[in-house]
Design a protein around this motif. Sequence first.
Motif, short mmCIF file in Angstrom:
data_model
loop_
_atom_site.label_atom_id
_atom_site.label_comp_id
_atom_site.label_asym_id
_atom_site.label_seq_id
_atom_site.Cartn_x
_atom_site.Cartn_y
_atom_site.Cartn_z
N MET A 71 0.83 -1.20 0.00
CA MET A 71 0.00 0.00 0.00
C MET A 71 0.87 1.26 0.00
O MET A 71 0.52 2.27 -0.61
CB MET A 71 -0.93 0.01 1.22
CG MET A 71 -2.02 -1.03 1.20
SD MET A 71 -2.96 -1.12 2.75
CE MET A 71 -3.90 0.40 2.66
N PHE A 72 2.01 1.19 0.70
CA PHE A 72 2.91 2.34 0.83
C PHE A 72 4.32 1.89 0.45
O PHE A 72 5.18 1.67 1.33
CB PHE A 72 2.87 2.88 2.26
CG PHE A 72 1.50 3.25 2.73
CD1 PHE A 72 0.92 4.45 2.32
CD2 PHE A 72 0.78 2.42 3.57
CE1 PHE A 72 -0.35 4.80 2.74
CE2 PHE A 72 -0.49 2.76 4.00
CZ PHE A 72 -1.06 3.96 3.58
N PRO A 73 4.59 1.72 -0.84
CA PRO A 73 5.86 1.11 -1.28
C PRO A 73 7.10 1.92 -0.97
O PRO A 73 8.20 1.40 -1.07
CB PRO A 73 5.65 0.97 -2.80
CG PRO A 73 4.60 1.96 -3.16
CD PRO A 73 3.70 2.03 -1.97
N GLU A 74 6.97 3.18 -0.61
CA GLU A 74 8.14 3.99 -0.31
C GLU A 74 8.63 3.80 1.13
O GLU A 74 9.65 4.36 1.51
CB GLU A 74 7.84 5.48 -0.55
CG GLU A 74 7.49 5.80 -2.00
CD GLU A 74 8.67 5.65 -2.96
OE1 GLU A 74 8.39 5.51 -4.17
OE2 GLU A 74 9.82 5.65 -2.53
N TRP A 75 7.87 3.05 1.93
CA TRP A 75 8.24 2.88 3.32
C TRP A 75 8.21 1.42 3.71
O TRP A 75 7.39 0.63 3.23
CB TRP A 75 7.28 3.65 4.24
CG TRP A 75 7.41 5.13 4.10
CD1 TRP A 75 8.31 5.95 4.73
CD2 TRP A 75 6.63 5.98 3.25
NE1 TRP A 75 8.13 7.25 4.33
CE2 TRP A 75 7.11 7.30 3.43
CE3 TRP A 75 5.58 5.77 2.37
CZ2 TRP A 75 6.58 8.39 2.75
CZ3 TRP A 75 5.04 6.84 1.68
CH2 TRP A 75 5.54 8.15 1.88
N SER A 76 9.09 1.06 4.64
CA SER A 76 9.07 -0.29 5.21
C SER A 76 8.03 -0.35 6.32
O SER A 76 7.58 0.69 6.84
CB SER A 76 10.44 -0.63 5.79
OG SER A 76 10.73 0.17 6.93
N ALA A 77 7.65 -1.57 6.69
CA ALA A 77 6.68 -1.73 7.78
C ALA A 77 7.22 -1.10 9.06
O ALA A 77 6.47 -0.47 9.83
CB ALA A 77 6.37 -3.21 7.99
N GLU A 78 8.50 -1.26 9.31
CA GLU A 78 9.09 -0.69 10.51
C GLU A 78 8.95 0.83 10.53
O GLU A 78 8.62 1.43 11.56
CB GLU A 78 10.58 -1.08 10.60
CG GLU A 78 11.25 -0.59 11.88
CD GLU A 78 12.70 -1.02 11.96
OE1 GLU A 78 13.35 -0.70 12.97
OE2 GLU A 78 13.17 -1.68 11.02
N GLN A 79 9.18 1.48 9.37
CA GLN A 79 9.04 2.94 9.29
C GLN A 79 7.60 3.37 9.47
O GLN A 79 7.32 4.42 10.07
CB GLN A 79 9.59 3.43 7.95
CG GLN A 79 11.09 3.33 7.83
CD GLN A 79 11.57 3.57 6.41
OE1 GLN A 79 10.82 3.37 5.45
NE2 GLN A 79 12.82 3.98 6.27
N LEU A 80 6.65 2.59 8.94
CA LEU A 80 5.23 2.96 9.04
C LEU A 80 4.75 3.04 10.49
O LEU A 80 3.82 3.77 10.79
CB LEU A 80 4.37 1.95 8.26
CG LEU A 80 4.49 2.01 6.74
CD1 LEU A 80 3.75 0.82 6.12
CD2 LEU A 80 3.95 3.32 6.20
N PHE A 81 5.39 2.28 11.39
CA PHE A 81 4.95 2.28 12.78
C PHE A 81 5.83 3.14 13.68
O PHE A 81 5.72 3.08 14.91
CB PHE A 81 4.87 0.84 13.30
CG PHE A 81 3.69 0.09 12.74
CD1 PHE A 81 3.80 -0.65 11.57
CD2 PHE A 81 2.45 0.17 13.35
CE1 PHE A 81 2.72 -1.31 11.04
CE2 PHE A 81 1.36 -0.50 12.83
CZ PHE A 81 1.49 -1.23 11.66
N LYS A 82 6.67 3.98 13.06
CA LYS A 82 7.45 4.93 13.83
C LYS A 82 6.66 6.23 14.03
O LYS A 82 5.85 6.60 13.19
CB LYS A 82 8.77 5.25 13.12
CG LYS A 82 9.81 4.15 13.21
CD LYS A 82 11.10 4.60 12.56
CE LYS A 82 12.20 3.56 12.72
NZ LYS A 82 13.46 3.99 12.07
#
Length: 294
Positions: A71-82
């Motif tokens: 859904m958000f290819p510019e970010w990793s899952a780890e970054q999405l939850f920061k």
Amino acid sequence: MTDEAILLKVLLRQRHLQGHRAFCKEYDKVAAKIDPELRGGHPSKAQFYRWLSGDLVGLPYADHCRILESMFPEWSAEQLFKPYNNRLDFVPESGTSPQVRPQRAESVASAETGKVADIVAAYASRSDFMHDMPPRQLFDDANKLRLVGLSLNILCQHYPDRALKKLLESGCTVDCLFLDPDGEYIARRECEESQTDGHLSTLTKLNIDALRRIRAKLSPEAAENLRIRTYDEPVRFNITVVDDSKCVVQPYLPDARGVESPTLVLERSGDTGLFDTFAQVFNSMWNRAKEVSP
């Protein structure tokens, strides 16, 4: 719970997917492209809001992370939850996803901290707004709609009749407040826009008649869900209120058609923001308006 909004929450608000139902639809759409077996595996409502609260220890299950990163290819899952602190330091230099604009994210983050009083997005024109947030996205899952403006084209011209009938039959209430097509102030507006005499009046009558035809085709219970009124006052704002939570506001400018005016999207974040201000404008005008008979 963290005091800062996590990046995932900011990005979902940009796309107007912060509601569980809207998110699950998008989740299933993305899942179908990755692995059809993942469809329907979206988080529960409670789990989803734990994601957005920043209350997670670690990351969601691997399949959830796969969907989110698609859904958000510019970010990793780890970054999405920061936590997101008003900057996008980890945006790749190659550019952002075309669906995600850092400028919009800054506006959303400011709203989170109360700096812009419920404003989550701003557009230079109504056409830009409708490109980013088409009427189907705005109206399809609504339980209550309230609209005031001039001709209410966003509902009457850009939202399918069949979709509106389905919405009304499902129990959604729709209150439509038009500038009186036979009144003094619509003639004044025609002069302001340099329109030919009767142009806006004719369009408004057509839109009112279109809604009356729809109402005539509804079941008796659903017909009561569609109410139409007119007012004869200076036209100042086009206001669309969705479910006591979202509000779209557009001023009417001199020497400019309504479609050319800037548009603000508000989401209610408390009792002192702009959402309540414009919702009250609608309520006040509605209470002194004239009902349009079936």
